[in-house]
Write an enzyme that holds these catalytic residues in place. Sequence first.
Site, PDB file in Angstrom:
ATOM      1  N   ASN A   1       8.540-125.147  55.491  1.00  0.00           N
ATOM      2  CA  ASN A   1       9.546-124.200  55.951  1.00  0.00           C
ATOM      3  C   ASN A   1      10.912-124.750  55.602  1.00  0.00           C
ATOM      4  O   ASN A   1      11.244-125.868  56.001  1.00  0.00           O
ATOM      5  CB  ASN A   1       9.422-124.008  57.470  1.00  0.00           C
ATOM      6  CG  ASN A   1      10.644-123.327  58.073  1.00  0.00           C
ATOM      7  OD1 ASN A   1      11.271-122.491  57.443  1.00  0.00           O
ATOM      8  ND2 ASN A   1      10.981-123.710  59.291  1.00  0.00           N
ATOM      9  N   GLY A   2      11.710-123.999  54.863  1.00  0.00           N
ATOM     10  CA  GLY A   2      13.062-124.452  54.578  1.00  0.00           C
ATOM     11  C   GLY A   2      13.477-124.190  53.146  1.00  0.00           C
ATOM     12  O   GLY A   2      12.904-123.354  52.450  1.00  0.00           O
TER      13      GLY A   2
ATOM     14  N   GLY B   1      29.806-121.448  58.229  1.00  0.00           N
ATOM     15  CA  GLY B   1      30.607-122.671  58.242  1.00  0.00           C
ATOM     16  C   GLY B   1      30.154-123.664  59.289  1.00  0.00           C
ATOM     17  O   GLY B   1      30.920-124.560  59.664  1.00  0.00           O
TER      18      GLY B   1
ATOM     19  N   LEU C   1       8.797-115.989  54.250  1.00  0.00           N
ATOM     20  CA  LEU C   1       9.988-115.186  53.984  1.00  0.00           C
ATOM     21  C   LEU C   1      10.390-115.531  52.553  1.00  0.00           C
ATOM     22  O   LEU C   1      10.892-116.624  52.273  1.00  0.00           O
ATOM     23  CB  LEU C   1      11.110-115.527  54.957  1.00  0.00           C
ATOM     24  CG  LEU C   1      12.423-114.770  54.766  1.00  0.00           C
ATOM     25  CD1 LEU C   1      12.232-113.273  54.982  1.00  0.00           C
ATOM     26  CD2 LEU C   1      13.496-115.305  55.714  1.00  0.00           C
TER      27      LEU C   1
ATOM     28  N   VAL D   1      34.182-109.409  69.910  1.00  0.00           N
ATOM     29  CA  VAL D   1      33.711-109.379  71.294  1.00  0.00           C
ATOM     30  C   VAL D   1      34.746-108.784  72.244  1.00  0.00           C
ATOM     31  O   VAL D   1      34.539-108.755  73.459  1.00  0.00           O
ATOM     32  CB  VAL D   1      33.298-110.790  71.780  1.00  0.00           C
ATOM     33  CG1 VAL D   1      32.104-111.292  70.988  1.00  0.00           C
ATOM     34  CG2 VAL D   1      34.464-111.776  71.660  1.00  0.00           C
TER      35      VAL D   1
ATOM     36  N   CYS E   1      10.543-120.024  56.149  1.00  0.00           N
ATOM     37  CA  CYS E   1       9.268-119.499  56.617  1.00  0.00           C
ATOM     38  C   CYS E   1       8.958-120.041  58.004  1.00  0.00           C
ATOM     39  O   CYS E   1       9.805-120.604  58.681  1.00  0.00           O
ATOM     40  CB  CYS E   1       8.153-119.893  55.642  1.00  0.00           C
ATOM     41  SG  CYS E   1       8.554-119.525  53.913  1.00  0.00           S
TER      42      CYS E   1
ATOM     43  N   ILE F   1      12.215-116.148  49.310  1.00  0.00           N
ATOM     44  CA  ILE F   1      13.601-116.374  48.886  1.00  0.00           C
ATOM     45  C   ILE F   1      13.661-116.740  47.405  1.00  0.00           C
ATOM     46  O   ILE F   1      14.480-116.217  46.657  1.00  0.00           O
ATOM     47  CB  ILE F   1      14.240-117.511  49.718  1.00  0.00           C
ATOM     48  CG1 ILE F   1      14.203-117.192  51.213  1.00  0.00           C
ATOM     49  CG2 ILE F   1      15.674-117.764  49.249  1.00  0.00           C
ATOM     50  CD1 ILE F   1      15.097-116.072  51.645  1.00  0.00           C
TER      51      ILE F   1
END
Length: 628
Positions: free
Chosen positions: A74-75, A363, A49, A292, A2, A51
């Site tokens: 947040n997290g 990763g 957000l 790319v 968040c 989750i």
Amino acid sequence: MCGLFGEFGQDVLRDEAALAAISRSIRHRGPDDDGLATGNGWMLGFRRLAILDLSPAGHQPLFHDDGRYVLVYNGEIYNYLELKAELLAAGERFRSGTDTEVLLKLLIREGAAALPRLNGMFAFAFVDMERRSFVVARDRLGVKPLYLHHRPGQLRFASELKALLEWPGAERRIDRGALADYLAMGYLPHESCIFQGYAKLAPGHFLSGSIDGPEVVPQRWWQVTMQPEDRGPDRDDALLEELDALLDDALRIRMRSDVPVALLLSGGIDSGLVAAYAARTGQPPLALVAGVGSPEMDETDLARATAKHLGIDLREMQLTADSLKDVDHVATSFDEPFADTSALPTLRICEAARQHATVLLTGDGGDEAFGGYRRYLEAQRYKNLMNLPEGVQRLAWAAGRGWLPPRLAYRLAKATLPDELLGAVFDGFGLTRDPALALILPDGLTTAPDVAAPVARAWAKSAGLDLLSRQRDFDYRCYLTDDVLVKVDRASMAHSTEVRSPFLDYRVVEWAARLPHRLLVDDRHGKLMLRKLAAKMLPPAVTTGRKKGFGAPVDDWFRTPGGAAMIRDRLVANAVPDLWNPDGVAQVLALHLARKRNYGDILWRLLVLEAWHRRYLAPELSDKGLAA
């Protein structure tokens, strides 16, 4: 995952229109819900957000049942289920399935002493209204950001700088020292901020005190220490089993989600191993890769090999020189100038991933933990040439810098360098004596040291360690925290997605910090331990392939007609006074187009700076935007 903002002090902001503007500025971090609560001496705001537990029970600010305590957070606390089981056994009761409620109850019981028990990424603000106290904290490695603005008797904080800039009367004066750091490093260290008066809470630190007169005295609660242990070869198989179990569990708890999970895949070992562990779960996530078009950087073929080997569905996307136009997106999303070219593919791939998932696995952190960067190998090649007397070293460095071509001077420096300069040369960051910088900057940095001050400070903190340990320590202090993790957080949250990496699990970090060097690097390869593990899980093309840098080929892009035209238009014809010399930029561009040397990175730094200036400073302020 968040976004949050808040304020402590005697006169906290209460204007509804201003608070709504602050909340809107970080809506991308939490489009699912918003919340605001105020009290005597405090204000807390939130964007959600969703989750875990997608119901309204996840609304924040979250109050305890008795109304005494309140939290914005947040997290993700990945081990929240294990912590919840402990709390249930201790008599606690829960009304949601969120990790937020687990964190709130743990903080009520233990305060800041609970921080070492959290396995996750987070920034939060917790208030005890009876004691009129607060705790504000940031996770170990700084995965989640927290900006601060402090004045006597007042503390403001937010997940992004743009939120603090929305406060009525917020000042915007460029810090010249921070600007110099950016131009030398391509990013800003967490010790500084591009605007005067603002700061960042350092990774692994917390603040605590009274909401009536908050002071900013950060306290460290965690740091990684490189302590290689002399473990005999007879232990190698056992260590490999330990690592396998660690990574398997780190991935398992990061799969906890009530929304779809996908994988950001490259052609390397790190994301390949994450994919392999995810495939073990029986529900392998969708994978995405960004190409790319450059042989030196494009890993699409290797990503295909990994996906096919593991039976994972792979979606591909390609970037072209037209992606240079995304520089404005970078400026808006990152708030401070940020010139890591890998921000371009990261922004694009997170945008594409949002169509399929909200949680993304990566990763990130594998190179720092297990010795994966090419610069680690470079250091090993030169480490036996560093025993010359200090006076000879300094003379050779000064002479090489003054008359040798840059490439030869760089090689000479590696063999004759005084200690305070090792960090920049062996890690490739923070050298301020590039001839191009002298051409493009108004003062030419003529009074600047050879190495950016943040680089020198970070390097000095590891004095006494061996060279490889110092490099890894430097990357944890600077590059990972202030470049890699900033890139991932801002790019993902710009598209309302959450990124998780098993290699950032603190148990993995601390375990790898004790590995003997023979299990990290040899004369040809890094990540030796991970290569052994990957040999059992990934195709040979991936485990034996040469490491490629993740980024965008701006050297090539600026040599296209459109790329060169963009430089001439933005940096020469419409230069910002006092920030760069347009004639110098024209000279550097000419040298770049003539292939005298690759100046793409420096031109990109300036292009980002121009886009940032246009986004965050009004044109009429450009002449006086620099602080004395």
